[in-house]
Design an enzyme around this catalytic site. Sequence first.
Site, short mmCIF file in Angstrom:
data_model
loop_
_atom_site.label_atom_id
_atom_site.label_comp_id
_atom_site.label_asym_id
_atom_site.label_seq_id
_atom_site.Cartn_x
_atom_site.Cartn_y
_atom_site.Cartn_z
N ASP A 48 0.84 -1.20 0.00
CA ASP A 48 0.00 0.00 0.00
C ASP A 48 0.88 1.25 0.00
OD1 ASP A 48 -2.88 1.12 0.54
OD2 ASP A 48 -1.51 2.25 1.83
N TYR A 53 3.30 10.03 0.72
CA TYR A 53 4.25 9.43 1.66
C TYR A 53 5.69 9.78 1.31
CZ TYR A 53 0.16 6.54 2.89
OH TYR A 53 -1.08 6.08 3.25
N LYS A 82 -2.30 6.46 -4.13
CA LYS A 82 -3.39 7.40 -3.82
C LYS A 82 -3.13 8.78 -4.41
CE LYS A 82 -3.75 4.88 0.52
NZ LYS A 82 -2.36 4.61 0.96
#
Length: 322
Positions: A48, A53, A82
């Site tokens: 993930d 990040y 994402k």
Amino acid sequence: MLAPMPKTKTLSDGNVMPTLGLGTWKSRPGEVKAAVHAALRAGYRHIDCAWIYGNEAEVGDGLRAAFDEGLVTRDEVWITSKLWNDAHRPEHVEEACRDSLTKLGLERLDLYLVHWPVAHTRGTMMPETRGDFVTLDEVPLAETWGAMERLVDAGLARSVGVSNLDAKRLAALSEGARIRPTVNQVELHPYLQQPALLEAATALDVALTAYSPLGSRDRAASMKADDEPVLLEDATLAAIAEAHGATPAQVCIAWAIQRGTIVIPKSVNEGRIRQNLEATQLTLSADEMARVAQLDRHRRYVDGTFWTDGESPYSLAELWGE
Ligand code: A2P
């Protein structure tokens, strides 16, 4: 006998997603390549990721090393990323997705999620002034979603979904969608069980992925309350763990999968990476599941105040629908 732990979940679009994945939020660039490699070596088939990040290039290095060694093939691994809040405008969605793909060294994602129901101006990582925010009236989620659907058409993502949506927004987005969101990734653990959201998502055939499943103790001090309860020190979890010769973290992971969610514990430690995968061998009894259910205290560790403080036009009540 309870049913064995499901290793995969079939999403509403027919794609099959592994129920356990390696989380990479807070994994430092210098550590995450080795963590991804160790996870794939141990048997993980799901990583993930997210653009925000700041470590997708190093995640990509870990993936590439594993592919080059023949440890796994690309098709054997499920990779999620994402869309960051600064790319909600439909014209920015594909370029943001392509940026993650380039960093990860991939041609397509298995799953791409709208990270938050919060929008910023392009180039704003974290908003500081009112001018950094864009409201959802200005860029409705449904418009962002139309561009997400086109990523599936273009072959850049096999599945698309959302993150941090409350039940009402999830239903609204699902109803108007040509390709319905397959997944909603939200904070879930024994102290924040969100049973109503789980029920609503299940009724919509949206899978929930549990983020911060271990309580995310390694998040920034600014995100922590002084008096916050420490999930992995919970006495009930410790007692259940002891009965199985397991750890509280493993009980959290087993509980998450047994209640039908997907779970993405983060670790950069090889021993704990393996331990977390071994949790999929653990089966909790009905009585143990009921004892964990009683631990719910609606405690958000990722409380969303970073989207509502100061000059923000967003509110917590709207964000969480509560
Ligand atoms: P580390 O990366 O050093 O293993 P979450 O997934 O809820 O965000 O939690 C991540 C935090 O939990 C990190 O601090 C991680 O540390 C730690 N962690 C991961 N796996 C375990 C485990 N099996 N036991 C205890 N702590 C763990």
